[in-house]
Design a protein around this motif. Structure first.
Motif, PDB file in Angstrom:
ATOM      1  N   LEU A   1      62.430 -15.331  55.948  1.00  0.00           N
ATOM      2  CA  LEU A   1      61.594 -14.776  57.012  1.00  0.00           C
ATOM      3  C   LEU A   1      60.959 -13.463  56.581  1.00  0.00           C
ATOM      4  CD1 LEU A   1      64.115 -15.179  59.976  1.00  0.00           C
ATOM      5  CD2 LEU A   1      62.612 -16.919  58.965  1.00  0.00           C
ATOM      6  N   ILE A   2      59.794 -13.180  57.168  1.00  0.00           N
ATOM      7  CA  ILE A   2      59.169 -11.870  56.989  1.00  0.00           C
ATOM      8  C   ILE A   2      58.776 -11.325  58.362  1.00  0.00           C
ATOM      9  CG2 ILE A   2      58.309 -12.408  54.675  1.00  0.00           C
ATOM     10  CD1 ILE A   2      55.521 -12.658  55.914  1.00  0.00           C
ATOM     11  N   PRO A   3      58.665  -9.999  58.473  1.00  0.00           N
ATOM     12  CA  PRO A   3      58.284  -9.401  59.760  1.00  0.00           C
ATOM     13  C   PRO A   3      56.764  -9.270  59.891  1.00  0.00           C
ATOM     14  CG  PRO A   3      58.907  -7.683  58.220  1.00  0.00           C
ATOM     15  CD  PRO A   3      59.066  -8.983  57.479  1.00  0.00           C
ATOM     16  N   LEU A   4      56.314  -9.334  61.119  1.00  0.00           N
ATOM     17  CA  LEU A   4      54.942  -8.976  61.473  1.00  0.00           C
ATOM     18  C   LEU A   4      55.019  -7.875  62.510  1.00  0.00           C
ATOM     19  CD1 LEU A   4      53.318 -12.507  62.038  1.00  0.00           C
ATOM     20  CD2 LEU A   4      53.219 -11.132  59.955  1.00  0.00           C
ATOM     21  N   ASP A   5      54.144  -6.881  62.390  1.00  0.00           N
ATOM     22  CA  ASP A   5      54.148  -5.846  63.420  1.00  0.00           C
ATOM     23  C   ASP A   5      53.314  -6.301  64.612  1.00  0.00           C
ATOM     24  OD1 ASP A   5      51.439  -5.336  62.915  1.00  0.00           O
ATOM     25  OD2 ASP A   5      51.831  -3.509  61.761  1.00  0.00           O
ATOM     26  N   ALA A   6      53.132  -5.431  65.578  1.00  0.00           N
ATOM     27  CA  ALA A   6      52.458  -5.819  66.823  1.00  0.00           C
ATOM     28  C   ALA A   6      51.009  -6.219  66.618  1.00  0.00           C
ATOM     29  CB  ALA A   6      52.540  -4.677  67.835  1.00  0.00           C
ATOM     30  N   ALA A   7      50.409  -5.812  65.486  1.00  0.00           N
ATOM     31  CA  ALA A   7      49.014  -6.172  65.182  1.00  0.00           C
ATOM     32  C   ALA A   7      48.924  -7.271  64.134  1.00  0.00           C
ATOM     33  CB  ALA A   7      48.250  -4.940  64.714  1.00  0.00           C
ATOM     34  N   TYR A   8      50.036  -7.947  63.861  1.00  0.00           N
ATOM     35  CA  TYR A   8      50.124  -9.020  62.859  1.00  0.00           C
ATOM     36  C   TYR A   8      50.027  -8.508  61.422  1.00  0.00           C
ATOM     37  CZ  TYR A   8      49.292 -12.409  66.676  1.00  0.00           C
ATOM     38  OH  TYR A   8      49.364 -13.161  67.825  1.00  0.00           O
ATOM     39  N   ALA A   9      50.243  -7.247  61.172  1.00  0.00           N
ATOM     40  CA  ALA A   9      50.300  -6.752  59.798  1.00  0.00           C
ATOM     41  C   ALA A   9      51.711  -6.978  59.250  1.00  0.00           C
ATOM     42  CB  ALA A   9      49.938  -5.273  59.729  1.00  0.00           C
ATOM     43  N   VAL A  10      51.811  -7.205  57.952  1.00  0.00           N
ATOM     44  CA  VAL A  10      53.102  -7.410  57.302  1.00  0.00           C
ATOM     45  C   VAL A  10      53.555  -6.081  56.702  1.00  0.00           C
ATOM     46  CG1 VAL A  10      54.369  -8.667  55.521  1.00  0.00           C
ATOM     47  CG2 VAL A  10      52.497  -9.793  56.759  1.00  0.00           C
ATOM     48  N   PRO A  11      54.611  -5.454  57.227  1.00  0.00           N
ATOM     49  CA  PRO A  11      55.023  -4.133  56.749  1.00  0.00           C
ATOM     50  C   PRO A  11      55.902  -4.211  55.497  1.00  0.00           C
ATOM     51  CG  PRO A  11      56.412  -4.771  58.584  1.00  0.00           C
ATOM     52  CD  PRO A  11      55.413  -5.884  58.406  1.00  0.00           C
ATOM     53  N   LEU A  12      55.363  -4.829  54.444  1.00  0.00           N
ATOM     54  CA  LEU A  12      56.077  -4.969  53.179  1.00  0.00           C
ATOM     55  C   LEU A  12      55.178  -4.504  52.035  1.00  0.00           C
ATOM     56  CD1 LEU A  12      57.623  -8.549  53.614  1.00  0.00           C
ATOM     57  CD2 LEU A  12      58.763  -6.358  54.022  1.00  0.00           C
ATOM     58  N   HIS A  13      55.791  -4.028  50.970  1.00  0.00           N
ATOM     59  CA  HIS A  13      55.048  -3.567  49.797  1.00  0.00           C
ATOM     60  C   HIS A  13      54.243  -4.720  49.201  1.00  0.00           C
ATOM     61  CE1 HIS A  13      53.980  -1.313  46.292  1.00  0.00           C
ATOM     62  NE2 HIS A  13      54.703  -2.067  45.467  1.00  0.00           N
ATOM     63  N   ARG A  14      52.983  -4.467  48.863  1.00  0.00           N
ATOM     64  CA  ARG A  14      52.063  -5.423  48.248  1.00  0.00           C
ATOM     65  C   ARG A  14      51.797  -6.652  49.118  1.00  0.00           C
ATOM     66  NH1 ARG A  14      52.821  -6.902  42.113  1.00  0.00           N
ATOM     67  NH2 ARG A  14      54.961  -7.466  42.747  1.00  0.00           N
ATOM     68  N   ALA A  15      51.964  -6.507  50.417  1.00  0.00           N
ATOM     69  CA  ALA A  15      51.680  -7.630  51.310  1.00  0.00           C
ATOM     70  C   ALA A  15      50.177  -7.771  51.523  1.00  0.00           C
ATOM     71  CB  ALA A  15      52.372  -7.424  52.650  1.00  0.00           C
ATOM     72  N   PRO A  16      49.661  -9.001  51.583  1.00  0.00           N
ATOM     73  CA  PRO A  16      48.241  -9.194  51.879  1.00  0.00           C
ATOM     74  C   PRO A  16      47.948  -8.905  53.341  1.00  0.00           C
ATOM     75  CG  PRO A  16      49.353 -11.303  51.826  1.00  0.00           C
ATOM     76  CD  PRO A  16      50.373 -10.274  51.422  1.00  0.00           C
ATOM     77  N   ASP A  17      46.689  -8.738  53.644  1.00  0.00           N
ATOM     78  CA  ASP A  17      46.268  -8.540  55.031  1.00  0.00           C
ATOM     79  C   ASP A  17      46.147  -9.915  55.683  1.00  0.00           C
ATOM     80  OD1 ASP A  17      45.133  -7.930  57.452  1.00  0.00           O
ATOM     81  OD2 ASP A  17      43.564  -6.630  56.638  1.00  0.00           O
ATOM     82  N   VAL A  18      47.081 -10.239  56.543  1.00  0.00           N
ATOM     83  CA  VAL A  18      47.106 -11.560  57.171  1.00  0.00           C
ATOM     84  C   VAL A  18      46.649 -11.508  58.619  1.00  0.00           C
ATOM     85  CG1 VAL A  18      48.985 -12.292  55.660  1.00  0.00           C
ATOM     86  CG2 VAL A  18      49.526 -11.380  57.922  1.00  0.00           C
ATOM     87  N   ARG A  19      46.117 -10.376  59.051  1.00  0.00           N
ATOM     88  CA  ARG A  19      45.788 -10.222  60.465  1.00  0.00           C
ATOM     89  C   ARG A  19      44.734 -11.224  60.918  1.00  0.00           C
ATOM     90  NH1 ARG A  19      44.744  -3.865  60.420  1.00  0.00           N
ATOM     91  NH2 ARG A  19      43.855  -4.533  58.427  1.00  0.00           N
ATOM     92  N   GLU A  20      43.681 -11.412  60.127  1.00  0.00           N
ATOM     93  CA  GLU A  20      42.644 -12.373  60.525  1.00  0.00           C
ATOM     94  C   GLU A  20      43.214 -13.782  60.613  1.00  0.00           C
ATOM     95  OE1 GLU A  20      38.163 -12.954  59.102  1.00  0.00           O
ATOM     96  OE2 GLU A  20      39.581 -13.807  57.662  1.00  0.00           O
ATOM     97  N   ALA A  21      44.007 -14.169  59.608  1.00  0.00           N
ATOM     98  CA  ALA A  21      44.596 -15.509  59.610  1.00  0.00           C
ATOM     99  C   ALA A  21      45.495 -15.712  60.818  1.00  0.00           C
ATOM    100  CB  ALA A  21      45.380 -15.734  58.319  1.00  0.00           C
ATOM    101  N   CYS A  22      46.282 -14.693  61.167  1.00  0.00           N
ATOM    102  CA  CYS A  22      47.185 -14.817  62.320  1.00  0.00           C
ATOM    103  C   CYS A  22      46.413 -14.887  63.626  1.00  0.00           C
ATOM    104  CB  CYS A  22      48.160 -13.642  62.341  1.00  0.00           C
ATOM    105  SG  CYS A  22      49.433 -13.693  61.059  1.00  0.00           S
TER     106      CYS A  22
END
Length: 404
Positions: free
Chosen positions: A108-129
């Motif tokens: 599992l990975i976390p998403l913040d309230a805006a669908y951002a992934v708060p992990l090092h080198r994580a891609p921007d998945v907000r649009e996809a989410c």
């Protein structure tokens, strides 16, 4: 509306909670442990097999590598020979696929309230989410209490450096699928029957990448150019092909909100929205038409995710619903086009005689049939456990009329 599922775990000695999201309907895991760059693949694989989920707090790219390593361990396991009976072989193969998905879904990975992934080198998945899930919703009270807002303790260790409060937990596998689907939506799928123009599938809507069935609709002789119904339109590809062939009005139905939005977007993009009306309906719209087209799911089995509903249909519900309602929605000289693969017959899941009997019971007669063989790579993959069935598959467009 039901409250969103909430998942709870303990991290750094503190209770945590977040919204749980799973497209395939998996329940929240009962036990979660924290994993990071120090977690070994053998350990992760063992925990996942035992039903323990791993919440990743390390580098995003390392999480992807761990997922790949876990998949290799699954694939290295000795495989039981599939039974000679085709139906039993299919069900055992599906069970193995589902078990594989369950194990890999434990990372599992976390998403913040805006669908951002708060992990090092994580891609921007907000649009996809956002495209898949919709706009972010307010976090439920259970997932935003004092323990969650407190964040990591002082002087965090390596496993806690990224332990930002999470609004949502989701499997890494699902997030990677979101990213891939969003790229397909941007790029689109080239459709030869549309002159090379592209259909852009939305997340959760079946892509027409396997296009031989589209070619059948592009080639079959039209009984009329006045009006057509496209039942279960999905991406809107068949409605768009009919519009390009000169059918003046097409009513395209679906009951899935993602499919309805997808079909409307594609017909607008292709310049045929004036001809195609996309409406929400379970199978048929009101009235009769001289042409009614349907490409139902081809295999009578249980889907395990929303997109699989385009392939698997328990009890042939949509197939029989279409056939049983077709005569009442055809004009006297009209035709119903049923696009159907015989893969289920080769798998022993639907005898050919059962299909012909369903035609007769629905008051339909066969006016003709067009056949085409698959072109997709799996039809030639001798390593596929179901190769014998796939290699023999034929897709047909059945031209059906009202029995006299």
């Amino acid at each position: 509306m039901n409250a969103p599922p909430v998942v709870e775990w303990t991290e750094a000695g503190r209770p945590r909670s977040a919204r749980w999201r799973s497209e395939n309907g998996s329940p929240p895991p009962h036990r979660i442990v924290i994993a990071d760059d120090r977690t070994r693949a053998d350990e992760a694989y063992k925990l996942a097999c035992e039903g323990t989920a791993l919440l990743w707090r390390g580098d995003f790219h390392n999480a992807r590598q761990l997922l790949t390593a876990m998949a290799r361990r699954i694939d290295r396991r000795p495989r039981k020979a599939l039974p000679a009976d085709a139906a039993q072989a299919f069900h055992r193969h599906r069970a193995a696929q589902n078990q594989r998905a369950r194990i890999l879904g434990m990372l599992l990975i976390p998403l913040d309230a805006a669908y951002a992934v708060p992990l090092h080198r994580a891609p921007d998945v907000r649009e996809a989410c956002i495209r898949a899930y919709g706009a972010p919703e307010p976090v439920p009270a259970e997932a935003s209490g004092p323990a969650e807002a407190a964040g990591p303790p002082e002087a965090p260790g390596p496993a806690e450096e990224s332990a930002a409060p999470a609004a949502t937990l989701v499997s890494l596998r699902e997030v990677l699928a979101l990213i891939g689907a969003n790229e397909w939506r941007k790029k689109g799928v080239e459709i030869p029957a549309l002159g090379g123009d592209r259909i852009h599938p939305h997340y959760g809507v079946f892509s027409p990448a396997r296009g031989e069935y589209v070619d059948l609709v592009a080639e079959a002789p039209l009984p009329s150019r006045e009006l057509a119904f496209d039942i279960g339109t999905g991406t809107g590809v068949l409605a768009s092909v009919l519009a390009r062939r000169g059918v003046r009005r097409i009513v395209a139905t679906d009951q899935d909100p993602r499919a309805l939005a997808c079909a409307r977007e594609n017909t607008e993009r292709l310049g045929v929205a004036d001809q195609v009306e996309v409406v929400e309906a379970d199978l048929f719209p009101p009235g009769r038409a001289p042409l009614v087209v349907c490409n139902p799911p081809w295999v009578p089995a249980k889907p395990t995710s929303p997109v699989e509903r385009a392939v698997y249909d328990p009890g042939n519900r949509m197939l029989h619903g279409f056939l049983n309602g077709l005569a009442d929605h055809l004009t006297p000289e009209g035709e119903g086009w049923l696009i159907l693969s015989d893969l289920a017959e080769h798998l022993g899941l639907r005898p050919h005689a059962e299909l012909l009997d369903a035609f007769a019971k629905a008051g339909l007669t066969v006016l003709g049939r067009l056949d085409i063989t698959p072109r997709h790579p799996r039809a030639r993959d001798t390593g596929d456990p179901l190769h014998m069935a796939r290699g023999a598959e034929v897709t047909s467009l059945w031209r059906l009329g009202r029995a006299r």
